[in-house]
Enzyme design. Structure first.
Site, PDB file in Angstrom:
ATOM      1  N   GLU A   1      -1.727  -1.907  -0.132  1.00 31.19           N
ATOM      2  CA  GLU A   1      -2.874  -3.134  -0.375  1.00 31.19           C
ATOM      3  C   GLU A   1      -2.451  -4.586  -0.577  1.00 31.19           C
ATOM      4  O   GLU A   1      -2.961  -5.476   0.026  1.00 31.19           O
ATOM      5  CB  GLU A   1      -3.929  -2.568  -1.322  1.00 31.19           C
ATOM      6  CG  GLU A   1      -4.872  -1.557  -0.820  1.00 31.19           C
ATOM      7  CD  GLU A   1      -4.302  -0.176  -0.955  1.00 31.19           C
ATOM      8  OE1 GLU A   1      -3.007  -0.067  -1.602  1.00 31.19           O
ATOM      9  OE2 GLU A   1      -4.771   0.829  -0.982  1.00 31.19           O
TER      10      GLU A   1
ATOM     11  N   PHE B   1     -13.419  10.236  -9.632  1.00 29.88           N
ATOM     12  CA  PHE B   1     -12.276   9.915  -8.975  1.00 29.88           C
ATOM     13  C   PHE B   1     -11.951   8.727  -8.289  1.00 29.88           C
ATOM     14  O   PHE B   1     -12.886   8.269  -7.571  1.00 29.88           O
ATOM     15  CB  PHE B   1     -12.121  11.074  -8.059  1.00 29.88           C
ATOM     16  CG  PHE B   1     -10.799  11.099  -7.273  1.00 29.88           C
ATOM     17  CD1 PHE B   1      -9.537  11.010  -7.643  1.00 29.88           C
ATOM     18  CD2 PHE B   1     -10.715  10.767  -5.885  1.00 29.88           C
ATOM     19  CE1 PHE B   1      -8.357  11.214  -6.849  1.00 29.88           C
ATOM     20  CE2 PHE B   1      -9.565  10.807  -4.965  1.00 29.88           C
ATOM     21  CZ  PHE B   1      -8.564  10.836  -5.744  1.00 29.88           C
ATOM     22  N   GLN B   2     -10.907   8.198  -8.389  1.00 24.83           N
ATOM     23  CA  GLN B   2     -10.600   6.793  -7.800  1.00 24.83           C
ATOM     24  C   GLN B   2     -11.568   5.638  -8.063  1.00 24.83           C
ATOM     25  O   GLN B   2     -11.893   4.725  -7.360  1.00 24.83           O
ATOM     26  CB  GLN B   2     -10.420   6.724  -6.196  1.00 24.83           C
ATOM     27  CG  GLN B   2      -9.091   7.517  -5.916  1.00 24.83           C
ATOM     28  CD  GLN B   2      -8.881   7.463  -4.689  1.00 24.83           C
ATOM     29  OE1 GLN B   2      -9.590   7.265  -3.618  1.00 24.83           O
ATOM     30  NE2 GLN B   2      -7.620   7.302  -4.215  1.00 24.83           N
TER      31      GLN B   2
ATOM     32  N   LYS C   1     -20.172   3.528  -1.838  1.00 24.83           N
ATOM     33  CA  LYS C   1     -20.109   4.424  -0.817  1.00 24.83           C
ATOM     34  C   LYS C   1     -21.614   4.739  -0.188  1.00 24.83           C
ATOM     35  O   LYS C   1     -21.807   4.516   1.010  1.00 24.83           O
ATOM     36  CB  LYS C   1     -19.425   5.913  -1.300  1.00 24.83           C
ATOM     37  CG  LYS C   1     -19.139   6.711   0.277  1.00 24.83           C
ATOM     38  CD  LYS C   1     -18.514   7.921  -0.001  1.00 24.83           C
ATOM     39  CE  LYS C   1     -18.182   8.694   1.120  1.00 24.83           C
ATOM     40  NZ  LYS C   1     -17.005   9.878   0.833  1.00 24.83           N
TER      41      LYS C   1
ATOM     42  N   MET D   1      17.551 -17.126  -8.493  1.00 23.52           N
ATOM     43  CA  MET D   1      17.162 -18.304  -9.392  1.00 23.52           C
ATOM     44  C   MET D   1      17.311 -17.877 -10.878  1.00 23.52           C
ATOM     45  O   MET D   1      17.290 -18.726 -11.694  1.00 23.52           O
ATOM     46  CB  MET D   1      15.545 -18.641  -9.144  1.00 23.52           C
ATOM     47  CG  MET D   1      15.005 -19.775  -9.616  1.00 23.52           C
ATOM     48  SD  MET D   1      15.797 -21.190  -9.187  1.00 23.52           S
ATOM     49  CE  MET D   1      14.610 -21.962  -7.827  1.00 23.52           C
TER      50      MET D   1
END
Lengths: 201, 586
Positions: free
Chosen positions: B53, B115-116, B165, B484
């Protein structure tokens, strides 16, 4: 006021001019540092009453290291779903200016007023003060309450709950006087404020 | 009459179509399944299935930065949403318009540690310009159109829309963008003419002016770049463009004096330091530009044009603040300058340019490339610039030394051609950003300059690039170090190379080949040109592992917290500068 939207400029550019500015050098220190030229300011913030809006405002203060001395919030227009947040903060003039700009750019914020800087305002706080005792102390508590025009809103044989409204200083004074008389509990609303005069926000 | 009802998923897709979205970067998950089902049934919107993502976020940023249109991301709840956070903050810092749609668990489960489940709006509140949790399909169309409006108006930024959902599955009415009036978010874009007049007077009175342009020019649109060039030419003043604004003014123009700031040019920084009038349009006085704020342009009167009132007087106190869109403010200034028949003080300007040319003659970006020995990274980029010259190219970078060298040596003549993570400095930005740019510009050359540290942070997007046959060219300047970090350790931490060694982590050639890239290895100076030519000429995705001098440092450099006139030059310029010190330090 007919149009509450931001179609007109919300703050004139002059609001960002460096009046009161700190000496050239821009020494921006953390807002939480007690700076010599830190001042207390009361902001009135009109917001859309949507989920998370208070979190957004409070998060702005904590995320950028600004102080919150006092905070109150309540819906003021059920039809339009508007709430007003009154927040007392402190900081250097530069930080106070930043706070106004940062509040102003939050999407659900409709209007920001700095009630300390923009003109005279009325600032009030309410306290509910519980005092427990008997005998002379109980009588004295009632006497002091009378002087302060506090109302008794609950009582038992041993206790009173006083409701007192006024400036924060007045509440502080009342509480100090109650301390030796059996002060048992304090709830304070924090400051609510409004601009004096005939103009709406 | 009852309004026509649509399934939530279709409302989302319709709203995206009506917002002129043609591509979304996404990754499906449990709660977005019903939306992906509706997506399957249409072919109007193109969906790019990314590897992670975060990759979707940077791809959308690359897309947005190179097109001027908002980038769109679609991810699932929980980990899908939390993986977007770095990209959200990156877009926030660099003012990139994004609309990020996250799925959320079914409304009745919100708050149950389902969940999630994650508190996406809570987590992203400080990472977005604004975010929404949609409670009902009735609100979907309005909220989505509002999200696009907020993302693209005022100072652009990322807006997140969290959709449970059941809302994706629910029924609601549809309305087009024309029927959605944002309730109250109407940022100011028109300048205050009184301030414009003051600015014009100040500009005309300047003896040692500088025009300091920032990313606001790019965000305002290509017209603002034209207006910037017009003002620079009209006045004859020197122009510097920040890291975010490379390409906002043509690099080939003589009046361009390079980038300011920590690794900016000597001439830009000394011009900034010594100027008497600083005209900042669309830049935000970032600390990497100002250096020590107390000693920043100490003799200058400053004009600051910014669309975001909170940028005014945040880091640097200015004399003339103008809250406006950069393009509109420039147009107003040019108009008034012409109307008032203003002209620069020719004599003063001539002397000023003479001084600037002296600074420029130090050739602060000069370096020596030995005939044999390691390839200097600067040399690789100079040769890349040479190979790109005259072609239709876009360049992205990751973060670190290679980023600064790319900013110094690759030339941009137009806006929207340069994609880099400026404010947040997100390693792992470059590869997915290049992917997003290539999706938007399939026929153009898209080069991602990177290095091993950053590369491996979003290396999975090489799989996406390969899968969609995107001809992205990745130039890995391999110095086996976090360059760096190593540079700062050398300069400020007793040369303790603490945890910056990246040698022996991977065989990058095999890695690239495994992802389906044509892979080319180069460690010989003599092969640099041929390698770069082959990279650009080979169809499809190409990966070049170019081994460069691991001890090279980025110069010039203003040490953190130092003023501009304490700029440190590279080994090639030090002697020259000593000769010239009397002039320079005047």
């Amino acid at each position: 006021m007919a149009d509450r939207r931001r179609s007109s400029p919300r703050a004139p550019d002059s609001a960002y001019d460096k009046t009161n500015k700190a000496p050239q050098g821009n020494s921006k220190t953390s807002a939480s540092a007690k700076n010599a030229d830190a001042q207390e300011h009361t902001f009135s913030v009109l917001v859309d009453n949507e989920a998370g809006v208070l979190h957004r405002v409070v998060g702005l203060f904590s995320g950028r290291g600004y102080n919150i001395e006092s905070l109150t919030v309540s819906e003021v227009d059920g039809g339009e779903h508007l709430s007003k947040i009154t927040v007392v903060t402190s900081g250097t003039p530069q930080i106070i200016e930043q706070i106004r700009a940062q509040l102003d750019r939050l999407v659900p914020v409709r209007k920001v007023a700095n009630l300390t800087a923009d003109g005279p305002s009325v600032q009030r706080e309410m306290g509910l003060i519980k005092v427990v005792g008997s005998g002379e102390a109980r009588v004295e508590a009632l006497r002091v309450a009378d002087i302060f025009r506090a109302q008794v809103v609950d009582s038992t044989n041993r206790s009173f709950v006083f409701e007192i409204t006024g400036s924060s200083e007045k509440l502080n004074a009342f509480i100090e006087l109650m301390r030796p008389l059996g002060l048992a509990d304090i709830s304070r609303t924090g400051i609510v404020a409004i601009a004096r005069g005939d103009a709406g926000m | 009459m009852a309004e026509q009802q649509f399934i939530g998923g279709d409302i989302i897709l319709k709203a995206l179509a009506d917002q002129d979205v043609d591509v979304i970067f996404g990754y499906p998950g449990g709660v977005t399944l019903p939306l992906y089902d509706r997506l399957y049934l249409q072919n109007r919107l193109r969906h790019i299935l990314v590897g992670h993502e975060q990759g979707a976020m940077h791809a959308a940023e690359g897309y947005a930065r190179s097109t001027g249109k908002p980038g769109v991301v679609l991810v699932t709840s929980g980990p899908g949403a939390t993986n977007t956070v770095t990209g959200l903050v990156d877009a926030m810092m660099d003012s990139i318009p994004l609309v990020v749609i996250t799925g959320q668990v079914v409304s009745t489960l919100i708050g149950n540690d389902a969940f999630q489940e994650a508190d996406t709006t809570g987590i992203t509140r400080a990472a977005t310009k604004h975010n929404y949790l949609v409670r009902s399909a009735n609100d979907l169309a309005r909220v989505l159109h509002e999200a696009f409006y907020v993302a693209t108006h005022g100072r652009p930024g990322p807006v997140l829309v969290d959709i449970p959902k059941d809302v994706i599955l629910g029924m609601g009415p549809y309305m087009g963008p024309e029927n959605v009036t944002p309730r109250n978010y109407v940022p100011r874009i028109e300048p205050d003419m009184a301030k414009i007049e003051e600015a014009v007077e100040l500009l005309a009175s300047a003896k040692k002016p500088i025009i300091y342009a920032g990313g606001g020019i790019i965000n305002s649109g290509p017209e603002a770049s034209k207006l910037l060039a017009e003002l620079v030419h009209l006045t004859g003043y020197p122009c510097t463009t920040t890291l975010m604004a490379l390409g906002a003014f043509p690099a080939a123009d003589k009046q361009w004096i390079g980038m300011p700031g920590m690794h900016g040019t000597y001439e830009a920084n000394l011009t900034m330091h010594d100027c008497d009038v600083m005209f900042n349009v669309g830049a935000r006085f970032d600390d990497r530009v100002t250096g020590k704020v107390d000693a920043f342009a100490p003799h200058a009167k400053k004009v600051h044009i910014d669309i975001d009132p909170s940028s005014i007087n945040k880091n640097v106190q200015v004399d003339i603040p103008i809250i406006a869109d950069a393009g509109l403010a420039l147009a107003a200034i040019i108009k008034l300058w012409k109307k008032k028949k203003k002209a620069a003080d020719a004599k003063a300007l001539k002397a000023w340019w003479k001084q600037i040319e002296e600074w420029r003659s130090i050739d602060c970006l000069g370096f020596d490339q030995p005939k044999k020995d390691f390839i200097k990274p600067q040399h690789a980029l100079v040769r890349l610039q040479n190979a790109l010259k005259g072609t239709d190219y876009y360049v992205t970078t990751d973060v670190g030394q290679h980023q600064m060298w790319t900013a110094q040596y690759i030339r941009f003549e137009e806006p929207n051609r340069w994609m880099t993570s400026g404010g947040l400095g997100t390693m792992g930005y470059g590869v997915p950003a290049a992917m997003g740019v290539q999706v938007a510009h399939p026929e153009s050359t898209v080069v991602c300059v990177t290095s091993e540290g950053s590369l491996l942070m979003n290396v999975q997007e090489m799989a996406t690039i390969s899968r969609y046959k995107l001809p992205v060219k990745i130039l890995n300047l391999n110095n086996d170090r976090l360059g760096m970090i190593r540079q700062w350790q050398e300069l400020f931490h007793s040369n303790h190379e603490s945890e910056c060694d990246l040698a022996n982590r991977a065989d990058y050639i095999k890695l690239a080949e495994a992802f389906g890239f044509t892979a080319i290895y180069c460690d010989d100076v003599a092969d640099v040109d041929a390698t770069l030519a082959k990279m650009l000429a080979t169809p499809g995705p190409v990966f070049v592992n170019m081994v460069v001098d691991r001890r090279e440092n980025v110069f010039p450099m203003i040490p953190s917290g130092a003023p501009h006139n304490e700029i440190v030059l590279g080994p090639n310029q030090k002697l020259k500068k000593m000769d010239d010190r009397n002039n320079v330090m005047a």
